[in-house]
Design a protein around this motif. Structure first.
Motif: not given
Length: 161
Positions: A61-65, A117-124, A147-161
């Motif tokens: 997805i991000h070969p530039d990284y 952000s302070s480390l210059g790591v793109p949140l996206v 289905a039980t696990t997915e909301p926990y990953f989604d919570y982290i993703i939301q915090a990063m977005s």
């Protein structure tokens, strides 16, 4: 904090016994214990496989990284990324085991946006990395466990977005 801890804390603050509905929520929580342990075990035992698959997906997805000048260019930077990947898998297992997002919030999410952000790591990129971890993890689980696990990953993703 688990459902059990929350019920006990709330009742104690109000100087009362847990209510019938609170006890029912504890019973429901305990009934899912084997599933939560199974999920956490699968994620822990599959950490290397999950990280490998997620890393491949993220760098497609991000070969530039991983290109010169990218945040994951070079062995040191790439190792730091992989370390963070394992942290988010572990953090997800904490939430699954507790049956609550509170451990994720208290242990791993507070200040994460500011830190990256302070480390210059793109949140996206970090949100995409957790999405890749989510995809790799859920692929190893049954439909119900995913289905039980997915909301926990989604919570982290939301915090990063």
């Amino acid at each position: 904090m688990s459902v059990v801890s929350q019920v006990l804390e709330r009742a104690d603050e109000e100087l009362r016994y847990p209510s019938i509905s609170e006890l029912q929520s504890v019973q429901n929580f305990l009934a899912t214990g084997a599933q939560r342990v199974r999920i956490a075990t699968t994620l822990a035992e599959s950490e290397d496989k999950i990280v490998k698959k997620a890393t491949e997906e993220l760098f497609r997805i991000h070969p530039d990284y991983i290109s010169p000048g990218g945040n994951a260019y070079g062995q040191k930077q790439r190792s730091q990324c992989l370390r963070d990947f394992t942290w988010y898998i572990r953090l997800t297992t904490y939430g699954v085991l507790a049956g609550d997002k509170d451990p994720i919030e208290k242990i791993g999410i507070i200040g994460v946006r500011e830190m990256y952000s302070s480390l210059g790591v793109p949140l996206v990129g970090m949100a995409d990395a957790v999405r890749c971890l989510k995809n790799a993890s859920l692929a190893l689980l049954s439909k119900d466990d995913a289905a039980t696990t997915e909301p926990y990953f989604d919570y982290i993703i939301q915090a990063m977005s």
